[in-house]
Scaffold this motif. Structure first.
Motif, PDB file in Angstrom:
ATOM      1  N   TYR A 241     -17.449   0.041 -77.764  1.00 42.55           N
ATOM      2  CA  TYR A 241     -17.690  -1.173 -78.542  1.00 42.55           C
ATOM      3  C   TYR A 241     -19.171  -1.506 -78.668  1.00 42.55           C
ATOM      4  CZ  TYR A 241     -12.675  -1.870 -78.078  1.00 42.55           C
ATOM      5  OH  TYR A 241     -11.308  -1.711 -78.137  1.00 42.55           O
ATOM      6  N   LYS A 242     -20.042  -0.630 -78.128  1.00 42.52           N
ATOM      7  CA  LYS A 242     -21.491  -0.790 -78.255  1.00 42.52           C
ATOM      8  C   LYS A 242     -21.932  -2.200 -77.880  1.00 42.52           C
ATOM      9  CE  LYS A 242     -21.800   2.741 -81.859  1.00 42.52           C
ATOM     10  NZ  LYS A 242     -22.235   3.056 -83.246  1.00 42.52           N
ATOM     11  N   MET A 243     -21.601  -2.585 -76.677  1.00 42.29           N
ATOM     12  CA  MET A 243     -21.904  -3.933 -76.213  1.00 42.29           C
ATOM     13  C   MET A 243     -23.387  -4.084 -75.905  1.00 42.29           C
ATOM     14  SD  MET A 243     -18.749  -4.754 -73.633  1.00 42.29           S
ATOM     15  CE  MET A 243     -17.041  -4.630 -74.174  1.00 42.29           C
ATOM     16  N   GLY A 244     -23.919  -5.229 -76.289  1.00 43.98           N
ATOM     17  CA  GLY A 244     -25.279  -5.578 -75.917  1.00 43.98           C
ATOM     18  C   GLY A 244     -25.286  -6.349 -74.609  1.00 43.98           C
ATOM     19  N   ILE A 245     -26.394  -7.021 -74.346  1.00 37.96           N
ATOM     20  CA  ILE A 245     -26.511  -7.760 -73.089  1.00 37.96           C
ATOM     21  C   ILE A 245     -25.515  -8.911 -73.038  1.00 37.96           C
ATOM     22  CG2 ILE A 245     -28.057  -9.165 -71.682  1.00 37.96           C
ATOM     23  CD1 ILE A 245     -30.366  -7.520 -72.670  1.00 37.96           C
ATOM     24  N   ILE A 246     -25.416  -9.665 -74.133  1.00 36.55           N
ATOM     25  CA  ILE A 246     -24.501 -10.807 -74.158  1.00 36.55           C
ATOM     26  C   ILE A 246     -23.054 -10.333 -74.095  1.00 36.55           C
ATOM     27  CG2 ILE A 246     -23.788 -12.849 -75.435  1.00 36.55           C
ATOM     28  CD1 ILE A 246     -26.601 -12.987 -74.302  1.00 36.55           C
ATOM     29  N   GLY A 247     -22.736  -9.292 -74.854  1.00 40.66           N
ATOM     30  CA  GLY A 247     -21.370  -8.771 -74.830  1.00 40.66           C
ATOM     31  C   GLY A 247     -20.987  -8.229 -73.468  1.00 40.66           C
ATOM     32  N   ALA A 248     -21.911  -7.517 -72.827  1.00 36.65           N
ATOM     33  CA  ALA A 248     -21.637  -6.990 -71.491  1.00 36.65           C
ATOM     34  C   ALA A 248     -21.471  -8.116 -70.480  1.00 36.65           C
ATOM     35  CB  ALA A 248     -22.765  -6.053 -71.059  1.00 36.65           C
ATOM     36  N   THR A 249     -22.241  -9.193 -70.647  1.00 38.84           N
ATOM     37  CA  THR A 249     -22.113 -10.339 -69.738  1.00 38.84           C
ATOM     38  C   THR A 249     -20.750 -11.004 -69.882  1.00 38.84           C
ATOM     39  OG1 THR A 249     -24.503 -10.710 -69.900  1.00 38.84           O
ATOM     40  CG2 THR A 249     -23.157 -12.512 -69.044  1.00 38.84           C
ATOM     41  N   LYS A 250     -20.311 -11.205 -71.112  1.00 33.19           N
ATOM     42  CA  LYS A 250     -18.986 -11.801 -71.335  1.00 33.19           C
ATOM     43  C   LYS A 250     -17.879 -10.898 -70.792  1.00 33.19           C
ATOM     44  CE  LYS A 250     -20.383 -14.342 -75.493  1.00 33.19           C
ATOM     45  NZ  LYS A 250     -20.162 -14.520 -76.956  1.00 33.19           N
ATOM     46  N   PHE A 251     -18.036  -9.608 -71.020  1.00 34.89           N
ATOM     47  CA  PHE A 251     -17.043  -8.647 -70.526  1.00 34.89           C
ATOM     48  C   PHE A 251     -16.972  -8.666 -69.003  1.00 34.89           C
ATOM     49  CE2 PHE A 251     -16.184  -4.199 -69.173  1.00 34.89           C
ATOM     50  CZ  PHE A 251     -14.864  -4.124 -69.587  1.00 34.89           C
ATOM     51  N   ALA A 252     -18.135  -8.702 -68.341  1.00 37.56           N
ATOM     52  CA  ALA A 252     -18.167  -8.746 -66.878  1.00 37.56           C
ATOM     53  C   ALA A 252     -17.565 -10.045 -66.354  1.00 37.56           C
ATOM     54  CB  ALA A 252     -19.606  -8.591 -66.380  1.00 37.56           C
ATOM     55  N   PHE A 253     -17.826 -11.158 -67.045  1.00 35.60           N
ATOM     56  CA  PHE A 253     -17.280 -12.443 -66.604  1.00 35.60           C
ATOM     57  C   PHE A 253     -15.756 -12.456 -66.700  1.00 35.60           C
ATOM     58  CE2 PHE A 253     -15.703 -16.661 -67.809  1.00 35.60           C
ATOM     59  CZ  PHE A 253     -16.044 -17.385 -66.671  1.00 35.60           C
ATOM     60  N   ILE A 254     -15.223 -11.947 -67.806  1.00 38.35           N
ATOM     61  CA  ILE A 254     -13.764 -11.940 -67.982  1.00 38.35           C
ATOM     62  C   ILE A 254     -13.105 -11.056 -66.927  1.00 38.35           C
ATOM     63  CG2 ILE A 254     -11.898 -11.266 -69.546  1.00 38.35           C
ATOM     64  CD1 ILE A 254     -13.727 -12.021 -71.875  1.00 38.35           C
ATOM     65  N   MET A 255     -13.658  -9.867 -66.700  1.00 39.08           N
ATOM     66  CA  MET A 255     -13.073  -8.963 -65.717  1.00 39.08           C
ATOM     67  C   MET A 255     -13.172  -9.536 -64.301  1.00 39.08           C
ATOM     68  SD  MET A 255     -11.817  -6.330 -67.308  1.00 39.08           S
ATOM     69  CE  MET A 255     -11.300  -7.546 -68.527  1.00 39.08           C
ATOM     70  N   ALA A 259     -10.065 -10.492 -61.867  1.00 37.93           N
ATOM     71  CA  ALA A 259      -9.992  -9.934 -60.510  1.00 37.93           C
ATOM     72  C   ALA A 259      -9.854 -11.041 -59.474  1.00 37.93           C
ATOM     73  CB  ALA A 259     -11.242  -9.094 -60.232  1.00 37.93           C
ATOM     74  N   TYR A 260     -10.560 -12.153 -59.697  1.00 36.08           N
ATOM     75  CA  TYR A 260     -10.473 -13.280 -58.761  1.00 36.08           C
ATOM     76  C   TYR A 260      -9.072 -13.888 -58.768  1.00 36.08           C
ATOM     77  CZ  TYR A 260     -11.158 -18.001 -56.941  1.00 36.08           C
ATOM     78  OH  TYR A 260     -11.040 -19.162 -56.237  1.00 36.08           O
ATOM     79  N   VAL A 261      -8.501 -14.048 -59.949  1.00 37.17           N
ATOM     80  CA  VAL A 261      -7.146 -14.607 -60.043  1.00 37.17           C
ATOM     81  C   VAL A 261      -6.140 -13.678 -59.378  1.00 37.17           C
ATOM     82  CG1 VAL A 261      -5.319 -15.277 -61.648  1.00 37.17           C
ATOM     83  CG2 VAL A 261      -7.691 -15.925 -62.118  1.00 37.17           C
ATOM     84  N   THR A 262      -6.310 -12.375 -59.586  1.00 33.85           N
ATOM     85  CA  THR A 262      -5.396 -11.417 -58.968  1.00 33.85           C
ATOM     86  C   THR A 262      -5.531 -11.419 -57.449  1.00 33.85           C
ATOM     87  OG1 THR A 262      -5.616 -10.023 -60.943  1.00 33.85           O
ATOM     88  CG2 THR A 262      -4.641  -9.015 -58.985  1.00 33.85           C
TER      89      THR A 262
END
Length: 284
Positions: A241-255, A259-262
């Motif tokens: 998906y060719k993520m930039g800095i903002i996209g990678a940050t959002k992706f890391a936050f969601i994951m 993980a925390y909920v699990t």
């Protein structure tokens, strides 16, 4: 009292120094390796290469747990005593495994793995295009932006030029709010991860009656491979998906949030505690 004895061996000092030297030798691999990949690889391929680097790094602890499981089955004085005269088994609480054997095997393996580095070229060719995006180019640009008063060579800079470069790079990195936030998040995540790996073997031994060797084997086989697979898949997703800095940050936050909920499900899964006088029940 007669039960108290003064320590008569100082071998722990050699273990401490050995681990210190090992840490000094291993530390440059990750920062220099990632910088090399970032400078000499295509921008869209960097996430995959970095993911491969971290995935391979996760294989080390996995094999370490498996090796520890094997060494724990061997008596501590193997090669020096007649094993036929040993009457206790690994399930006995008095059993001490060959803990030193893992250090010996790991040291020899690390030495053999370091030999190919001696054949690397003394200097590497810098990429000609997009030189400003490399770590070296960014450092040069920061130097050019300094005022004339700041750019005058000082005596300390002439004697220790690397101190000036280190200070400039450190100031630039720590002033980046996104990187500093990521650093704090990584610190919290690794604290929980290390605590998990530290106490899980003992929990499995006490709660499920497993031996030390089997506990290490199960942890190395079930815990670390999913982490390595997750890192590799994350790199592939970022490349696709060719993520930039903002996209990678959002992706890391969601994951991280998922993980925390699990992880909260651990509070609803467990076994009853064993009866231990003074801990789970009173002495009376």
């Amino acid at each position: 009292t007669g039960c108290e004895k003064e320590p008569s061996s100082y071998m722990w000092i050699y273990i401490l120094l050995g681990n210190m030297l090992r840490g000094i030798g291993e530390t440059p691999i990750t920062p220099l390796g990632i910088s090399y990949l970032d400078d000499f690889a295509k921008e869209e391929d960097v996430p995959v290469y970095v993911a491969c680097l971290h995935t391979i790094a996760m294989l080390g602890p996995m094999f370490g747990f498996l090796l520890g499981s094997l060494c724990a089955k061997l008596y501590v004085d193997i090669g020096f005593v007649d094993l036929g005269s040993i009457t206790i088994t690994p399930q006995d609480s008095r059993w001490v495994g060959a803990w030193w054997l893992g250090f010996l095997i790991g040291g020899v393996t690390s030495f053999l793995a370091a030999i190919p580095f001696c054949f690397l070229p003394k200097s590497l060719k810098k990429p000609e295009e997009d030189n400003d995006k490399t770590s070296y180019g960014l450092l040069e640009n920061m130097r050019k932006k300094l005022t004339p008063a700041q750019s005058k060579p000082r005596k300390c800079q002439l004697i220790y030029p690397f101190l000036s470069d280190f200070y400039t790079s450190l100031k630039k990195v720590l002033s980046n709010r996104m990187y500093f936030t990521f650093l704090c998040c990584s610190l919290l995540q690794f604290n929980s991860f290390i605590g998990f790996l530290t106490y899980k073997p003992k929990y499995m031994e006490q709660q499920y009656g497993q031996s030390t060797s089997k506990s290490n084997f199960l942890i190395g086989l079930t815990t670390l491979p999913p982490v390595g697979i997750g890192i590799f898949l994350g790199g592939l997703i970022m490349k696709k998906y060719k993520m930039g800095i903002i996209g990678a940050t959002k992706f890391a936050f969601i994951m991280s949030f998922l993980a925390y909920v699990t992880t909260l499900l651990h509070f609803f899964v467990g076994c009853e505690n064993h009866v231990v006088a003074g801990m789970t029940v009173s002495y009376e």
